[in-house]
Motif scaffolding. Structure first.
Motif, PDB file in Angstrom:
ATOM      1  N   ALA A   7       2.103  -7.996   9.390  1.00 53.96           N
ATOM      2  CA  ALA A   7       3.116  -7.214   8.640  1.00 53.96           C
ATOM      3  C   ALA A   7       4.427  -8.431   8.355  1.00 53.96           C
ATOM      4  CB  ALA A   7       3.747  -6.011   9.116  1.00 53.96           C
ATOM      5  N   PHE A  10       6.061  -9.041   4.871  1.00 52.29           N
ATOM      6  CA  PHE A  10       7.783  -8.558   4.459  1.00 52.29           C
ATOM      7  C   PHE A  10       8.529  -9.755   4.611  1.00 52.29           C
ATOM      8  CE2 PHE A  10       5.741  -4.579   3.997  1.00 52.29           C
ATOM      9  CZ  PHE A  10       6.461  -4.111   3.103  1.00 52.29           C
ATOM     10  N   TYR A  17      15.257  -7.844  -0.631  1.00 48.31           N
ATOM     11  CA  TYR A  17      14.862  -6.609  -0.414  1.00 48.31           C
ATOM     12  C   TYR A  17      16.144  -5.684  -0.871  1.00 48.31           C
ATOM     13  CZ  TYR A  17      13.281  -2.097   1.212  1.00 48.31           C
ATOM     14  OH  TYR A  17      13.151  -0.711   1.483  1.00 48.31           O
ATOM     15  N   ARG A  31      18.315   6.779  -1.052  1.00 48.13           N
ATOM     16  CA  ARG A  31      18.507   6.555   0.238  1.00 48.13           C
ATOM     17  C   ARG A  31      19.596   7.645   0.701  1.00 48.13           C
ATOM     18  NH1 ARG A  31      17.156   2.699   3.742  1.00 48.13           N
ATOM     19  NH2 ARG A  31      16.884   1.018   2.268  1.00 48.13           N
ATOM     20  N   GLY A  52       9.725   0.432  11.351  1.00 52.77           N
ATOM     21  CA  GLY A  52       9.923  -0.353  10.207  1.00 52.77           C
ATOM     22  C   GLY A  52      11.310  -0.453   9.447  1.00 52.77           C
ATOM     23  N   GLY A  54      13.204  -2.642   8.346  1.00 54.73           N
ATOM     24  CA  GLY A  54      13.501  -3.247   7.259  1.00 54.73           C
ATOM     25  C   GLY A  54      15.009  -3.982   7.580  1.00 54.73           C
ATOM     26  N   ASP A  73      10.831  -3.600  13.720  1.00 59.79           N
ATOM     27  CA  ASP A  73      10.100  -3.931  12.602  1.00 59.79           C
ATOM     28  C   ASP A  73       8.913  -5.136  12.945  1.00 59.79           C
ATOM     29  OD1 ASP A  73      10.831  -3.602   9.327  1.00 59.79           O
ATOM     30  OD2 ASP A  73       9.595  -5.300   9.831  1.00 59.79           O
ATOM     31  N   ALA A  74       7.801  -5.326  12.253  1.00 62.28           N
ATOM     32  CA  ALA A  74       6.815  -6.292  12.297  1.00 62.28           C
ATOM     33  C   ALA A  74       7.397  -7.649  11.778  1.00 62.28           C
ATOM     34  CB  ALA A  74       5.519  -5.852  11.828  1.00 62.28           C
ATOM     35  N   SER A  75       8.371  -7.523  10.941  1.00 64.60           N
ATOM     36  CA  SER A  75       8.773  -8.863  10.174  1.00 64.60           C
ATOM     37  C   SER A  75       9.892  -9.426  10.845  1.00 64.60           C
ATOM     38  CB  SER A  75       9.128  -8.402   8.568  1.00 64.60           C
ATOM     39  OG  SER A  75       9.877  -9.511   8.064  1.00 64.60           O
ATOM     40  N   PRO A 101       5.414  -4.598  15.705  1.00 65.63           N
ATOM     41  CA  PRO A 101       4.489  -3.831  14.889  1.00 65.63           C
ATOM     42  C   PRO A 101       4.359  -2.424  15.556  1.00 65.63           C
ATOM     43  CG  PRO A 101       3.068  -5.280  16.046  1.00 65.63           C
ATOM     44  CD  PRO A 101       4.505  -5.829  16.582  1.00 65.63           C
ATOM     45  N   MET A 102       4.460  -1.470  14.754  1.00 61.65           N
ATOM     46  CA  MET A 102       4.472  -0.165  15.245  1.00 61.65           C
ATOM     47  C   MET A 102       3.365   0.342  16.016  1.00 61.65           C
ATOM     48  SD  MET A 102       3.899   1.901  11.548  1.00 61.65           S
ATOM     49  CE  MET A 102       4.590   1.119  10.313  1.00 61.65           C
ATOM     50  N   GLU A 103       2.082  -0.207  15.761  1.00 61.93           N
ATOM     51  CA  GLU A 103       1.132  -0.189  16.517  1.00 61.93           C
ATOM     52  C   GLU A 103       1.258  -0.593  18.052  1.00 61.93           C
ATOM     53  OE1 GLU A 103       1.427  -1.678  13.631  1.00 61.93           O
ATOM     54  OE2 GLU A 103       0.144  -3.663  13.557  1.00 61.93           O
ATOM     55  N   ASN A 120      11.740   4.976   7.213  1.00 64.98           N
ATOM     56  CA  ASN A 120      12.164   5.348   5.741  1.00 64.98           C
ATOM     57  C   ASN A 120      11.478   4.277   4.966  1.00 64.98           C
ATOM     58  OD1 ASN A 120      13.440   6.605   3.600  1.00 64.98           O
ATOM     59  ND2 ASN A 120      15.573   6.068   4.527  1.00 64.98           N
ATOM     60  N   PHE A 121      11.076   4.844   3.773  1.00 60.15           N
ATOM     61  CA  PHE A 121      10.742   4.130   2.619  1.00 60.15           C
ATOM     62  C   PHE A 121       9.468   3.313   2.716  1.00 60.15           C
ATOM     63  CE2 PHE A 121      15.052   5.051   1.001  1.00 60.15           C
ATOM     64  CZ  PHE A 121      14.714   5.818   0.052  1.00 60.15           C
ATOM     65  N   ALA A 123       7.327   2.483   5.275  1.00 56.03           N
ATOM     66  CA  ALA A 123       6.855   1.587   6.505  1.00 56.03           C
ATOM     67  C   ALA A 123       5.580   2.199   7.033  1.00 56.03           C
ATOM     68  CB  ALA A 123       7.798   1.595   7.740  1.00 56.03           C
ATOM     69  N   CYS A 126       2.221   1.399   5.820  1.00 61.11           N
ATOM     70  CA  CYS A 126       1.554   0.052   6.049  1.00 61.11           C
ATOM     71  C   CYS A 126       1.028   0.314   7.579  1.00 61.11           C
ATOM     72  CB  CYS A 126       2.941  -1.120   6.506  1.00 61.11           C
ATOM     73  SG  CYS A 126       3.927  -1.360   4.827  1.00 61.11           S
TER      74      CYS A 126
END
Ligand SMILES: C[S@@+](CC[C@H](N)C(=O)[O-])C[C@H]1O[C@@H](n2cnc3c(N)ncnc32)[C@H](O)[C@@H]1O
Length: 264
Positions: A7, A10, A17, A31, A52, A54, A73-75, A101-103, A120-121, A123, A126
């Motif tokens: 990820a 991103f 963003y 938001r 996530g 962001g 976040d993964a990024s 990453p969330m996993e 939010n928004f 994530a 993904c």
């Protein structure tokens, strides 16, 4: 920090963003609507997990409201941007940023007990595996703790109309594609609220689904709505009324899915 995370898709978006979404009039309205849901869900709950995160807009908001937040976040670029913003906002001590990453959160945050989890928004769209994610997140939460995820919907009449009017049926109906949509090395999926409810049910009790972009359009229309603030305000008022009744979530650009961690 040399490992490659898928990820990181991103990474290239982190710098722009906020300008392209967060700071637009439409983005700000959406938001605020998500915060209304989150604030209600997490009132009196101290320790929150952001999946996530962001650029950290939500983590900063909740830190300022007095919560302690673990923002993940993964990024790496997103995490860096969020950290910089939190420093500028003076609340970096109330947020722990985690580049993961969330996993992998089940392992990264093992032993933590959160009072609430939000995302939010989009994530969650993904997530590489929506079956294992609820299973991994549940043990990190106190029994009865609220979960609030803002997820991109599957059936979005606004988007159909927008892209069909431009002769682009491919984009108009992409969310319904079996197996999701390939995007920057990610596979983005668009679960309906009913599918999400079924997937989380072994660990969570689903409660409400609230539209966030049923009358309001998605971010593709943000530049247009900069020019018509009164129309935006009128649609926002109408959408707010629908949100009180939790109707139309299955046909919204995003929906806020709320559930509670089971007590077992
Ligand atoms: C559309 S942005 C939303 C960001 C933020 N939640 C917000 O409200 O502005 C999606 C975010 O999910 C992150 N993401 C994507 N896949 C992820 C994964 N597998 N684990 C954790 N974060 C991921 C991206 O890096 C990106 O920051």
């Amino acid at each position: 920090m040399t490992e490659v995370i898928p990820a990181a898709a991103f990474d290239g978006l982190a710098e722009r963003y906020d300008a392209q979404f967060t700071a637009t009039a439409l983005g700000a309205v959406l938001r605020k609507m998500s915060w209304r849901r989150f604030e209600r869900a997490f009132a009196g709950r101290e320790y929150l997990l952001d999946i996530g995160c962001g650029t950290g807009e939500d983590a900063i908001h909740f830190a300022k409201l007095g919560h302690r937040v673990v923002a993940t976040d993964a990024s790496l670029q997103m995490v860096r941007m969020a950290t910089r913003k939190a420093e500028l906002a003076g609340c970096v001590r109330d947020i722990r940023f985690v580049w993961a990453p969330m996993e992998r959160l089940g392992a990264e945050l093992a032993g933590e007990t959160f009072d609430g989890v939000y995302s939010n928004f989009g994530a969650i769209n993904c997530a590489p595996d929506l079956v294992t994610l609820p299973r991994d997140i549940a043990p990190l939460m106190r029994p009865g703790a609220p979960l609030a995820w803002v997820v991109m919907g599957r059936y979005v009449p606004w988007e159909w109309a927008w892209y069909l009017a431009r002769g682009d049926a491919h984009t108009a109906f992409r969310r319904m594609r079996a197996g999701g949509v390939a995007w920057r090395g990610l596979q983005v999926s668009y679960p309906t609220p009913a599918t999400l409810a079924r997937l989380v049910q072994p660990y969570f009790v689903p409660r409400t689904v609230t539209p966030l972009g049923l009358l309001l359009p998605g971010s593709y229309a943000a530049p247009l709505f900069e020019r018509v603030p009164r129309v935006l305000a009128a649609l926002a008022r109408a959408e707010h009324s629908l949100q009180r009744w939790h109707v139309g979530g299955a046909f919204a650009d995003h929906y806020c899915f709320e559930a509670r961690r089971q007590f077992v």
